[in-house]
Design a protein around this motif. Structure first.
Motif, PDB file in Angstrom:
ATOM      1  N   SER A  54      23.486   5.025  11.110  1.00  0.00           N
ATOM      2  CA  SER A  54      24.525   4.643  10.155  1.00  0.00           C
ATOM      3  C   SER A  54      24.206   3.258   9.592  1.00  0.00           C
ATOM      4  CB  SER A  54      25.892   4.644  10.825  1.00  0.00           C
ATOM      5  OG  SER A  54      25.971   3.639  11.797  1.00  0.00           O
ATOM      6  N   TYR A  55      24.699   2.991   8.386  1.00  0.00           N
ATOM      7  CA  TYR A  55      24.426   1.697   7.768  1.00  0.00           C
ATOM      8  C   TYR A  55      25.523   1.322   6.776  1.00  0.00           C
ATOM      9  CZ  TYR A  55      22.661   4.509   3.868  1.00  0.00           C
ATOM     10  OH  TYR A  55      22.549   5.406   2.840  1.00  0.00           O
ATOM     11  N   TRP A  56      25.592   0.033   6.482  1.00  0.00           N
ATOM     12  CA  TRP A  56      26.482  -0.540   5.470  1.00  0.00           C
ATOM     13  C   TRP A  56      25.621  -1.275   4.448  1.00  0.00           C
ATOM     14  CZ3 TRP A  56      31.819  -0.206   5.356  1.00  0.00           C
ATOM     15  CH2 TRP A  56      32.431   0.281   6.512  1.00  0.00           C
ATOM     16  N   LEU A  57      25.960  -1.134   3.165  1.00  0.00           N
ATOM     17  CA  LEU A  57      25.296  -1.875   2.094  1.00  0.00           C
ATOM     18  C   LEU A  57      26.363  -2.619   1.295  1.00  0.00           C
ATOM     19  CD1 LEU A  57      22.855   0.856   0.705  1.00  0.00           C
ATOM     20  CD2 LEU A  57      22.363  -0.926   2.389  1.00  0.00           C
ATOM     21  N   PHE A  58      26.040  -3.837   0.865  1.00  0.00           N
ATOM     22  CA  PHE A  58      26.972  -4.657   0.090  1.00  0.00           C
ATOM     23  C   PHE A  58      26.307  -5.102  -1.210  1.00  0.00           C
ATOM     24  CE2 PHE A  58      27.965  -5.102   4.568  1.00  0.00           C
ATOM     25  CZ  PHE A  58      29.310  -4.796   4.580  1.00  0.00           C
ATOM     26  N   ASP A  59      27.069  -5.059  -2.299  1.00  0.00           N
ATOM     27  CA  ASP A  59      26.586  -5.438  -3.621  1.00  0.00           C
ATOM     28  C   ASP A  59      27.562  -6.428  -4.255  1.00  0.00           C
ATOM     29  OD1 ASP A  59      24.702  -3.354  -3.249  1.00  0.00           O
ATOM     30  OD2 ASP A  59      26.056  -1.914  -4.203  1.00  0.00           O
ATOM     31  N   GLU A  77      22.050  -6.267  -5.277  1.00  0.00           N
ATOM     32  CA  GLU A  77      22.331  -5.050  -4.521  1.00  0.00           C
ATOM     33  C   GLU A  77      21.670  -5.147  -3.150  1.00  0.00           C
ATOM     34  OE1 GLU A  77      21.009  -1.786  -6.935  1.00  0.00           O
ATOM     35  OE2 GLU A  77      22.687  -2.009  -8.325  1.00  0.00           O
ATOM     36  N   ASN A  78      22.306  -4.547  -2.151  1.00  0.00           N
ATOM     37  CA  ASN A  78      21.847  -4.618  -0.764  1.00  0.00           C
ATOM     38  C   ASN A  78      21.661  -6.079  -0.350  1.00  0.00           C
ATOM     39  OD1 ASN A  78      20.923  -4.068   1.803  1.00  0.00           O
ATOM     40  ND2 ASN A  78      19.051  -3.021   1.156  1.00  0.00           N
ATOM     41  N   ILE A  79      22.727  -6.829  -0.471  1.00  0.00           N
ATOM     42  CA  ILE A  79      22.703  -8.273  -0.215  1.00  0.00           C
ATOM     43  C   ILE A  79      22.084  -8.606   1.141  1.00  0.00           C
ATOM     44  CG2 ILE A  79      24.174 -10.298   0.205  1.00  0.00           C
ATOM     45  CD1 ILE A  79      26.041  -9.167  -1.988  1.00  0.00           C
ATOM     46  N   GLY A  80      22.417  -7.848   2.174  1.00  0.00           N
ATOM     47  CA  GLY A  80      21.899  -8.113   3.517  1.00  0.00           C
ATOM     48  C   GLY A  80      20.486  -7.624   3.748  1.00  0.00           C
ATOM     49  N   ASN A  81      19.859  -7.057   2.713  1.00  0.00           N
ATOM     50  CA  ASN A  81      18.498  -6.513   2.815  1.00  0.00           C
ATOM     51  C   ASN A  81      18.378  -5.517   3.972  1.00  0.00           C
ATOM     52  OD1 ASN A  81      15.955  -6.273   1.695  1.00  0.00           O
ATOM     53  ND2 ASN A  81      15.072  -7.848   3.004  1.00  0.00           N
ATOM     54  N   LYS A  82      19.395  -4.664   4.111  1.00  0.00           N
ATOM     55  CA  LYS A  82      19.451  -3.673   5.189  1.00  0.00           C
ATOM     56  C   LYS A  82      18.361  -2.621   5.005  1.00  0.00           C
ATOM     57  CE  LYS A  82      21.189  -1.188   8.528  1.00  0.00           C
ATOM     58  NZ  LYS A  82      20.829  -1.522   9.869  1.00  0.00           N
ATOM     59  N   ARG A  83      17.667  -2.327   6.073  1.00  0.00           N
ATOM     60  CA  ARG A  83      16.640  -1.283   6.043  1.00  0.00           C
ATOM     61  C   ARG A  83      17.318   0.050   6.344  1.00  0.00           C
ATOM     62  NH1 ARG A  83      11.457  -0.625  10.043  1.00  0.00           N
ATOM     63  NH2 ARG A  83      10.682   1.260   9.055  1.00  0.00           N
ATOM     64  N   TYR A  84      17.156   0.997   5.438  1.00  0.00           N
ATOM     65  CA  TYR A  84      17.709   2.336   5.610  1.00  0.00           C
ATOM     66  C   TYR A  84      16.769   3.327   4.940  1.00  0.00           C
ATOM     67  CZ  TYR A  84      19.266   1.960   0.754  1.00  0.00           C
ATOM     68  OH  TYR A  84      19.299   1.824  -0.614  1.00  0.00           O
ATOM     69  N   PHE A  85      17.020   4.600   5.144  1.00  0.00           N
ATOM     70  CA  PHE A  85      16.117   5.623   4.619  1.00  0.00           C
ATOM     71  C   PHE A  85      16.863   6.589   3.708  1.00  0.00           C
ATOM     72  CE2 PHE A  85      14.350   4.173   8.621  1.00  0.00           C
ATOM     73  CZ  PHE A  85      13.096   3.759   8.192  1.00  0.00           C
ATOM     74  N   PRO A 104      15.313  -2.080  -1.051  1.00  0.00           N
ATOM     75  CA  PRO A 104      15.578  -3.355  -0.386  1.00  0.00           C
ATOM     76  C   PRO A 104      16.528  -4.180  -1.248  1.00  0.00           C
ATOM     77  CG  PRO A 104      13.495  -3.463  -1.536  1.00  0.00           C
ATOM     78  CD  PRO A 104      14.005  -2.047  -1.679  1.00  0.00           C
ATOM     79  N   ARG A 105      16.753  -5.417  -0.865  1.00  0.00           N
ATOM     80  CA  ARG A 105      17.583  -6.296  -1.701  1.00  0.00           C
ATOM     81  C   ARG A 105      16.951  -6.387  -3.086  1.00  0.00           C
ATOM     82  NH1 ARG A 105      16.880 -11.226   0.583  1.00  0.00           N
ATOM     83  NH2 ARG A 105      18.509 -10.804   2.105  1.00  0.00           N
ATOM     84  N   THR A 106      17.757  -6.163  -4.095  1.00  0.00           N
ATOM     85  CA  THR A 106      17.302  -6.308  -5.477  1.00  0.00           C
ATOM     86  C   THR A 106      18.309  -7.159  -6.225  1.00  0.00           C
ATOM     87  OG1 THR A 106      18.388  -4.234  -6.107  1.00  0.00           O
ATOM     88  CG2 THR A 106      16.054  -4.104  -5.576  1.00  0.00           C
ATOM     89  N   TYR A 107      17.830  -7.855  -7.222  1.00  0.00           N
ATOM     90  CA  TYR A 107      18.719  -8.715  -7.999  1.00  0.00           C
ATOM     91  C   TYR A 107      18.208  -8.763  -9.431  1.00  0.00           C
ATOM     92  CZ  TYR A 107      14.973 -11.932  -6.776  1.00  0.00           C
ATOM     93  OH  TYR A 107      13.748 -12.500  -6.589  1.00  0.00           O
ATOM     94  N   GLY A 108      19.082  -9.155 -10.311  1.00  0.00           N
ATOM     95  CA  GLY A 108      18.683  -9.217 -11.705  1.00  0.00           C
ATOM     96  C   GLY A 108      19.813  -9.695 -12.583  1.00  0.00           C
TER      97      GLY A 108
END
Length: 122
Positions: A54-59, A77-85, A104-108
């Motif tokens: 299980s995982y959490w992603l934050f944007d 996006e994916n502020i915590g740079n959480k590794r998930y599949f 992975p964490r992306t920004y723009g």
């Protein structure tokens, strides 16, 4: 035989909060989002080596309307740079399994210009 469907978590949650306020006649918007997924199996046999925990992603996103027709924004996006599949493949006949990673964490940033009309675009 009681196994879960492929890529179907028991629970999934998506939420978004957005707040807009006026700064001298210009709109500033701040928003945050979250996504949660419980454990997922990428194979109909529900084997643990082709699964994701299980995982959490934050944007987050901030935007500002510079003029009636023009706005700028910045986002992460994916502020915590959480590794998930995102997916998995059983190629154990070759001696390994393959898990495809999520983003992975992306920004723009973005610049938007609305042509014609009153510029509201809404």
């Amino acid at each position: 035989d009681g196994n879960r469907l492929t890529s179907a978590p028991k629970s999934q949650l998506n939420a978004l909060a957005r707040y807009e306020f006026d700064i001298n006649g210009h709109d500033l918007a701040v928003q945050g989002g979250l996504q949660h997924s419980s454990r997922r199996f990428f194979d109909f046999r529900n084997v643990s080596y082709i699964a994701d925990t299980s995982y959490w992603l934050f944007d987050a996103r901030v935007s500002f309307d510079v003029t009636e027709n023009m706005s700028v924004a910045a986002w992460v996006e994916n502020i915590g740079n959480k590794r998930y599949f995102q997916d998995g493949y059983d190629v154990s006949v070759f001696g390994y399994s393959l898990l495809a990673p999520g983003m992975p964490r992306t920004y723009g940033g973005s610049f938007t210009y609305r042509f014609g009309g009153n510029g509201s675009g809404r």
